[in-house]
Scaffold this motif. Structure first.
Motif, PDB file in Angstrom:
ATOM      1  N   LYS A 167      49.748  79.086  21.672  1.00 44.44           N
ATOM      2  CA  LYS A 167      48.444  78.430  21.770  1.00 44.44           C
ATOM      3  C   LYS A 167      48.564  77.114  22.533  1.00 44.44           C
ATOM      4  N   THR A 168      47.478  76.769  23.215  1.00 41.97           N
ATOM      5  CA  THR A 168      47.366  75.492  23.927  1.00 41.97           C
ATOM      6  C   THR A 168      45.996  74.891  23.641  1.00 41.97           C
ATOM      7  N   ILE A 169      45.982  73.590  23.389  1.00 43.59           N
ATOM      8  CA  ILE A 169      44.717  72.861  23.330  1.00 43.59           C
ATOM      9  C   ILE A 169      44.777  71.760  24.383  1.00 43.59           C
ATOM     10  N   SER A 170      43.621  71.328  24.855  1.00 40.73           N
ATOM     11  CA  SER A 170      43.602  70.274  25.867  1.00 40.73           C
ATOM     12  C   SER A 170      42.375  69.397  25.689  1.00 40.73           C
ATOM     13  N   VAL A 171      42.519  68.145  26.119  1.00 43.90           N
ATOM     14  CA  VAL A 171      41.399  67.204  26.129  1.00 43.90           C
ATOM     15  C   VAL A 171      41.329  66.572  27.517  1.00 43.90           C
ATOM     16  N   LEU A 172      40.115  66.273  27.935  1.00 43.00           N
ATOM     17  CA  LEU A 172      39.903  65.633  29.230  1.00 43.00           C
ATOM     18  C   LEU A 172      39.876  64.120  29.038  1.00 43.00           C
ATOM     19  N   ILE A 173      40.741  63.434  29.772  1.00 42.41           N
ATOM     20  CA  ILE A 173      40.804  61.972  29.736  1.00 42.41           C
ATOM     21  C   ILE A 173      40.188  61.442  31.025  1.00 42.41           C
ATOM     22  N   ARG A 174      39.186  60.592  30.891  1.00 44.13           N
ATOM     23  CA  ARG A 174      38.537  59.992  32.059  1.00 44.13           C
ATOM     24  C   ARG A 174      38.805  58.490  32.092  1.00 44.13           C
ATOM     25  N   THR A 175      39.024  57.977  33.295  1.00 45.54           N
ATOM     26  CA  THR A 175      39.221  56.542  33.473  1.00 45.54           C
ATOM     27  C   THR A 175      38.146  55.996  34.407  1.00 45.54           C
ATOM     28  N   ASN A 176      37.840  54.721  34.253  1.00 43.69           N
ATOM     29  CA  ASN A 176      36.867  54.080  35.142  1.00 43.69           C
ATOM     30  C   ASN A 176      37.625  53.374  36.258  1.00 43.69           C
ATOM     31  N   VAL A 177      38.252  54.195  37.107  1.00 41.43           N
ATOM     32  CA  VAL A 177      39.117  53.634  38.140  1.00 41.43           C
ATOM     33  C   VAL A 177      38.323  52.826  39.152  1.00 41.43           C
ATOM     34  N   ASN A 178      37.099  53.247  39.451  1.00 43.29           N
ATOM     35  CA  ASN A 178      36.326  52.526  40.464  1.00 43.29           C
ATOM     36  C   ASN A 178      36.027  51.093  40.045  1.00 43.29           C
ATOM     37  N   ALA A 179      35.791  50.880  38.764  1.00 43.46           N
ATOM     38  CA  ALA A 179      35.522  49.520  38.291  1.00 43.46           C
ATOM     39  C   ALA A 179      36.734  48.623  38.511  1.00 43.46           C
ATOM     40  N   LYS A 180      37.933  49.159  38.240  1.00 41.35           N
ATOM     41  CA  LYS A 180      39.148  48.369  38.450  1.00 41.35           C
ATOM     42  C   LYS A 180      39.378  48.092  39.931  1.00 41.35           C
ATOM     43  N   VAL A 181      39.170  49.126  40.752  1.00 38.28           N
ATOM     44  CA  VAL A 181      39.376  48.946  42.187  1.00 38.28           C
ATOM     45  C   VAL A 181      38.376  47.936  42.746  1.00 38.28           C
ATOM     46  N   LEU A 182      37.124  48.030  42.314  1.00 35.74           N
ATOM     47  CA  LEU A 182      36.101  47.105  42.805  1.00 35.74           C
ATOM     48  C   LEU A 182      36.451  45.658  42.475  1.00 35.74           C
ATOM     49  N   ALA A 183      36.896  45.433  41.255  1.00 44.50           N
ATOM     50  CA  ALA A 183      37.258  44.070  40.861  1.00 44.50           C
ATOM     51  C   ALA A 183      38.412  43.553  41.710  1.00 44.50           C
ATOM     52  N   SER A 184      39.416  44.395  41.912  1.00 48.34           N
ATOM     53  CA  SER A 184      40.565  44.001  42.726  1.00 48.34           C
ATOM     54  C   SER A 184      40.162  43.800  44.183  1.00 48.34           C
ATOM     55  N   MET A 185      39.310  44.687  44.672  1.00 46.56           N
ATOM     56  CA  MET A 185      38.848  44.626  46.057  1.00 46.56           C
ATOM     57  C   MET A 185      38.087  43.331  46.331  1.00 46.56           C
ATOM     58  N   LYS A 186      37.148  43.003  45.454  1.00 45.46           N
ATOM     59  CA  LYS A 186      36.338  41.804  45.661  1.00 45.46           C
ATOM     60  C   LYS A 186      37.199  40.543  45.625  1.00 45.46           C
ATOM     61  N   ALA A 187      38.179  40.536  44.727  1.00 45.45           N
ATOM     62  CA  ALA A 187      39.072  39.377  44.651  1.00 45.45           C
ATOM     63  C   ALA A 187      39.902  39.253  45.925  1.00 45.45           C
ATOM     64  N   ALA A 188      40.371  40.382  46.452  1.00 47.30           N
ATOM     65  CA  ALA A 188      41.186  40.357  47.669  1.00 47.30           C
ATOM     66  C   ALA A 188      40.367  39.894  48.868  1.00 47.30           C
ATOM     67  N   VAL A 189      39.134  40.400  48.989  1.00 44.81           N
ATOM     68  CA  VAL A 189      38.280  40.013  50.118  1.00 44.81           C
ATOM     69  C   VAL A 189      37.890  38.543  50.024  1.00 44.81           C
ATOM     70  N   GLU A 190      37.693  38.074  48.807  1.00 43.30           N
ATOM     71  CA  GLU A 190      37.354  36.658  48.629  1.00 43.30           C
ATOM     72  C   GLU A 190      38.490  35.758  49.114  1.00 43.30           C
ATOM     73  N   LYS A 191      39.728  36.213  48.922  1.00 43.14           N
ATOM     74  CA  LYS A 191      40.878  35.421  49.359  1.00 43.14           C
ATOM     75  C   LYS A 191      41.104  35.521  50.868  1.00 43.14           C
ATOM     76  N   ALA A 192      40.726  36.652  51.461  1.00 41.58           N
ATOM     77  CA  ALA A 192      40.971  36.853  52.899  1.00 41.58           C
ATOM     78  C   ALA A 192      39.718  37.425  53.559  1.00 41.58           C
ATOM     79  N   PRO A 193      38.647  36.640  53.644  1.00 39.71           N
ATOM     80  CA  PRO A 193      37.369  37.162  54.150  1.00 39.71           C
ATOM     81  C   PRO A 193      37.356  37.457  55.646  1.00 39.71           C
ATOM     82  N   ALA A 194      38.389  37.020  56.371  1.00 39.17           N
ATOM     83  CA  ALA A 194      38.428  37.241  57.821  1.00 39.17           C
ATOM     84  C   ALA A 194      39.529  38.217  58.216  1.00 39.17           C
ATOM     85  N   ASP A 195      39.937  39.057  57.295  1.00 41.25           N
ATOM     86  CA  ASP A 195      40.972  40.060  57.576  1.00 41.25           C
ATOM     87  C   ASP A 195      40.277  41.389  57.873  1.00 41.25           C
TER      88      ASP A 195
END
Length: 286
Positions: A167-195
């Motif tokens: 027998k096998t059972i399984s559960v689906l695990i979901r992450t909010n990866v976009n929220a983490k990427v967005l936060a990191s992205m905005k911080a990076a662009v704020e530090k280097a807005p002309a890159d």
């Protein structure tokens, strides 16, 4: 003399017993750890692996309608480096014990409990449950030893499976990866807005994941101001097509094709797809 002999024998036996205590033997249910990164989130299961050993597992070794430790020895533990959702239920970052409630005639229950220091199911209390998620057991190839494994791994989700016996059972695990990427992205662009490379990379992520279209447009427009390249114009063309602004998509696509270096291998590889997309957008725009 007999007393002396007994004393010597006792010392020898005691020494031998002390040495025997250091003798290494394999565990009946060996320790195992499996880790999977889902997007930016690490999920780790720490457990022990009992064997079937010619026994009937489900309904006998593991009784139905009784909470089971989902492993052997001490608690099976699962750790999340970030918050996730399992079966639509929120699970904060942290460490939890895993239990399963098997049943003979209805869905099983996958349980996360907040107490992580028990020996198996001893001391288990449902009031400490964080979540209970119904799972449907499926027939599976024979697994002599209990095994946790991940499947269907994607950027924001994966399945955690438990297999034992047939027998096998399984559960689906979901992450909010976009929220983490967005936060990191905005911080990076704020530090280097002309890159321009950073701005284009940020826009590309947003376009690929079809999120934050206006932010993507802001980033790619700024990238083009700094570097009016074919790649940046092609990114903008794709974005405008996503927004169903096909006239703007056509304009950016034509400029991308004009700016491309006909001798550049990357551009030559992309050009047929660019022309095909341009034709499709023209059919929608006119």
């Amino acid at each position: 003399m007999p007393r002396l002999l007994c004393f010597v024998l006792l010392c020898f036996l005691g020494f031998g017993a002390a040495r025997a205590q250091q003798f290494a033997m394999p565990q009946a249910s060996p320790h195992a750890v499996v880790t999977q990164t889902i997007g930016l989130t690490d999920v780790t299961v720490d457990y022990h692996t009992p064997g079937v050993k010619n026994r009937k597992v489900w309904g006998q070794l593991v009784p139905y309608e009784q909470v089971w430790r989902a492993g052997a020895n001490e608690n099976t533990l699962i750790t999340f480096s970030d918050s996730v959702r399992i079966g639509g239920k929120a699970v904060p970052a942290g460490k939890y014990s895993v239990y399963v409630l098997p049943s003979a005639d209805h869905d099983w229950q996958f349980i996360l409990n907040k107490v992580t220091t028990h020996w198996g199911s001893e001391g288990y209390d449902p009031k400490d449950d964080l979540i209970r998620v119904p799972v449907l057991p499926e027939q599976a190839p024979m697994h002599e030893t209990l095994n946790y494994w991940f499947s269907d791994v994607r950027q924001s989700a994966a399945r955690l499976n438990l297999s034992w016996e047939e027998k096998t059972i399984s559960v689906l695990i979901r992450t909010n990866v976009n929220a983490k990427v967005l936060a990191s992205m905005k911080a990076a662009v704020e530090k280097a807005p002309a890159d321009p490379q950073l701005l284009a990379q940020a826009a590309d992520y947003l376009i690929q994941n079809q999120i934050e279209a206006e932010l993507a447009l802001k980033y790619i427009n700024r990238a083009i101001e700094l570097n009016d390249s074919y790649t940046n114009n092609w990114l903008k063309a794709r974005l405008m097509a996503q927004k169903e602004d096909y006239l703007s998509a056509i304009e950016s696509a034509r400029r991308a094709i004009k700016l491309g270096d006909k001798d550049d291998d990357t551009f030559k590889h992309q050009l047929p797809g660019m022309k095909l997309a341009l034709t499709q957008w023209q059919s929608k725009a006119y």
